[in-house]
Scaffold this motif. Structure first.
Motif, PDB file in Angstrom:
ATOM      1  N   GLY A  78       0.891  -1.374  -0.007  1.00 60.74           N
ATOM      2  CA  GLY A  78      -0.254   0.381  -0.256  1.00 60.74           C
ATOM      3  C   GLY A  78       0.481   1.322  -0.018  1.00 60.74           C
ATOM      4  O   GLY A  78       0.532   2.389  -0.763  1.00 60.74           O
ATOM      5  N   PRO A  79       2.499   1.251   0.455  1.00 62.62           N
ATOM      6  CA  PRO A  79       2.737   2.620   0.797  1.00 62.62           C
ATOM      7  C   PRO A  79       3.529   2.853  -0.481  1.00 62.62           C
ATOM      8  O   PRO A  79       3.893   3.843  -0.848  1.00 62.62           O
ATOM      9  CB  PRO A  79       3.566   2.463   2.104  1.00 62.62           C
ATOM     10  CG  PRO A  79       3.180   1.138   3.164  1.00 62.62           C
ATOM     11  CD  PRO A  79       2.234   0.119   1.771  1.00 62.62           C
ATOM     12  N   ARG A  80       3.251   2.525  -1.315  1.00 58.59           N
ATOM     13  CA  ARG A  80       4.372   2.714  -2.541  1.00 58.59           C
ATOM     14  C   ARG A  80       3.006   1.973  -3.709  1.00 58.59           C
ATOM     15  O   ARG A  80       2.882   2.735  -4.024  1.00 58.59           O
ATOM     16  CB  ARG A  80       4.783   1.512  -2.454  1.00 58.59           C
ATOM     17  CG  ARG A  80       6.266   1.418  -3.340  1.00 58.59           C
ATOM     18  CD  ARG A  80       5.318   1.514  -5.192  1.00 58.59           C
ATOM     19  NE  ARG A  80       5.446   0.380  -5.787  1.00 58.59           N
ATOM     20  CZ  ARG A  80       5.183  -0.704  -6.830  1.00 58.59           C
ATOM     21  NH1 ARG A  80       5.080   0.811  -7.693  1.00 58.59           N
ATOM     22  NH2 ARG A  80       5.378  -1.964  -6.574  1.00 58.59           N
ATOM     23  N   ASP A  81       2.829   0.855  -3.796  1.00 54.94           N
ATOM     24  CA  ASP A  81       1.980   0.680  -5.046  1.00 54.94           C
ATOM     25  C   ASP A  81       0.721   1.567  -4.942  1.00 54.94           C
ATOM     26  O   ASP A  81       0.152   2.053  -5.402  1.00 54.94           O
ATOM     27  CB  ASP A  81       2.047  -1.062  -5.621  1.00 54.94           C
ATOM     28  CG  ASP A  81       1.213  -1.246  -6.590  1.00 54.94           C
ATOM     29  OD1 ASP A  81       0.681  -0.310  -7.484  1.00 54.94           O
ATOM     30  OD2 ASP A  81       1.575  -2.072  -7.527  1.00 54.94           O
ATOM     31  N   ILE A 105       7.093  -4.902   4.175  1.00 54.10           N
ATOM     32  CA  ILE A 105       6.325  -3.378   3.675  1.00 54.10           C
ATOM     33  C   ILE A 105       7.177  -2.748   2.693  1.00 54.10           C
ATOM     34  O   ILE A 105       8.363  -2.801   2.803  1.00 54.10           O
ATOM     35  CB  ILE A 105       6.209  -2.644   5.212  1.00 54.10           C
ATOM     36  CG1 ILE A 105       5.265  -3.091   6.090  1.00 54.10           C
ATOM     37  CG2 ILE A 105       5.307  -1.389   4.201  1.00 54.10           C
ATOM     38  CD1 ILE A 105       5.245  -2.264   7.199  1.00 54.10           C
ATOM     39  N   GLU A 106       6.640  -2.631   1.217  1.00 50.17           N
ATOM     40  CA  GLU A 106       7.120  -2.180   0.511  1.00 50.17           C
ATOM     41  C   GLU A 106       6.848  -0.599   0.668  1.00 50.17           C
ATOM     42  O   GLU A 106       6.006  -0.311   0.343  1.00 50.17           O
ATOM     43  CB  GLU A 106       6.747  -2.621  -1.309  1.00 50.17           C
ATOM     44  CG  GLU A 106       7.663  -1.836  -2.387  1.00 50.17           C
ATOM     45  CD  GLU A 106       7.420  -2.587  -3.408  1.00 50.17           C
ATOM     46  OE1 GLU A 106       7.995  -2.861  -3.937  1.00 50.17           O
ATOM     47  OE2 GLU A 106       5.805  -2.345  -3.888  1.00 50.17           O
ATOM     48  N   ALA A 107       8.108   0.121   1.309  1.00 43.99           N
ATOM     49  CA  ALA A 107       7.525   1.344   1.879  1.00 43.99           C
ATOM     50  C   ALA A 107       7.533   3.170   0.856  1.00 43.99           C
ATOM     51  O   ALA A 107       6.327   3.336   0.974  1.00 43.99           O
ATOM     52  CB  ALA A 107       8.690   1.056   3.461  1.00 43.99           C
ATOM     53  N   VAL A 108       8.558   2.527   0.108  1.00 41.51           N
ATOM     54  CA  VAL A 108       8.734   3.980  -0.886  1.00 41.51           C
ATOM     55  C   VAL A 108       8.974   3.227  -1.944  1.00 41.51           C
ATOM     56  O   VAL A 108       9.475   2.165  -3.073  1.00 41.51           O
ATOM     57  CB  VAL A 108       9.980   3.791  -0.176  1.00 41.51           C
ATOM     58  CG1 VAL A 108       9.764   5.302   0.869  1.00 41.51           C
ATOM     59  CG2 VAL A 108      11.305   3.276   0.197  1.00 41.51           C
ATOM     60  N   SER A 109       9.031   4.216  -3.494  1.00 36.80           N
ATOM     61  CA  SER A 109       9.361   3.805  -4.595  1.00 36.80           C
ATOM     62  C   SER A 109      10.533   5.063  -4.709  1.00 36.80           C
ATOM     63  O   SER A 109      10.829   6.229  -4.557  1.00 36.80           O
ATOM     64  CB  SER A 109       8.666   4.355  -5.643  1.00 36.80           C
ATOM     65  OG  SER A 109       9.021   4.298  -6.853  1.00 36.80           O
TER      66      SER A 109
END
Length: 292
Positions: free
Chosen positions: A7-10, A39-43
């Motif tokens: 959620g925090p990225r995509d 958690i995928e936090a950033v891009s």
């Protein structure tokens, strides 16, 4: 079955409203409270191209840390590698798109060019102690070139699997897959590698949850999902959200393969972030409630 919360990225990258770093950190704090441990936090995309993902460094500086919790950053080029290393992410997720036209629009390079620069990116991350995962974007279909042959996915997987990566993911970036596609592609990838596999699914055509079940049946260990089902790709026309974390959890729990994640905390995180974005969640569990 394990979940990576994206959620925090995509989830945020395709929304009209860009949130400040403090709000994004608060969102991640609420996700941490659910018990999700990846958690995928950033891009590390260029802020002028994906303004919703600006301030990655500030977000990473503010997120909470605890034993066993891993934060991932999306990386698409050598500059992104430099930023990921400087931020100290726990893992880097590198995207290789399966078709040339989408690859050019998404990251300014052909598939071949992306593959050619991949070894140096992985080596640089490894030297910094950061493991790499690779996601093959548009593995199931492309908005510009149409059908993506199974053999093309297999060829890219073979090239990627020869490198020192920790995990390989197949992404249904535009949500066109059906369960047969999942079984075919997982089987083809299994012919060339025994790396841990992850699926990144979108529910654009209401097949995302069926595809999640197919993936688990095919032996996939990890699924991406986003709170509320928010998400999409800014470079793919009509792209819509990921499968929703809370709805996936309900499916997993009733199927007997649930991870240890607090559904009510997920629903609370959804309420927070969709309120900040002024959007309605696609997830249904928050409306219908659990059972029994």
């Amino acid at each position: 079955m394990n979940i990576v919360e994206v959620g925090p990225r995509d989830g945020l990258q395709n929304e009209k409203r860009s949130l400040d770093a403090a709000t994004r950190v608060r969102y991640i704090e609420m996700i941490v409270d659910t018990g999700v441990d990846r958690i995928e936090a950033v891009s590390f995309a260029r802020p002028d191209r994906v303004p919703q993902m600006a301030h990655a460094e500030e977000v990473m500086a503010g997120v909470p840390h605890r034993a066993g919790l891993r934060y991932s950053g999306l990386v698409m080029n050598p500059k992104g590698v430099e930023r990921a290393i400087a931020c100290g992410v726990d893992e880097a997720n590198i995207v290789i798109v399966a078709t040339d036209e989408f690859s050019r629009r998404n990251q300014g390079a052909t598939v071949r060019e992306s593959l050619d620069r991949l070894p140096a990116m992985i080596d640089a991350l490894g030297a910094a102690g950061i493991p790499s995962t690779v996601t093959i974007g548009a593995s199931f279909g492309c908005p510009f070139e149409g059908e993506v042959p199974v053999d093309r996915v297999g060829e890219i997987a073979a090239a990627v699997a020869s490198l020192p990566i920790a995990e390989l993911a197949l992404a249904d970036t535009i949500g066109v897959a059906v369960p047969r596609d999942v079984h075919e592609r997982v089987a083809r990838v299994r012919e060339v590698t025994d790396l841990p596999l992850r699926l990144h699914l979108h529910n654009t055509r209401n097949t995302g949850y069926a595809n999640a079940v197919a993936g688990v049946e095919a032996g996939v260990q990890t699924l991406d999902a986003s709170t509320g089902g928010i998400g999409g790709c800014p470079f793919a026309p009509a792209a819509t959200g990921n499968i929703a974390t809370e709805d996936l959890l309900y499916l997993a729990e009733r199927s007997g393969w649930a991870p240890t994640v607090d559904r009510e905390q997920v629903i609370a995180a959804t309420a927070f972030i969709t309120g900040e974005l002024s959007v309605q969640p696609d997830a249904l569990l928050g409306r219908a409630g659990g059972f029994p």
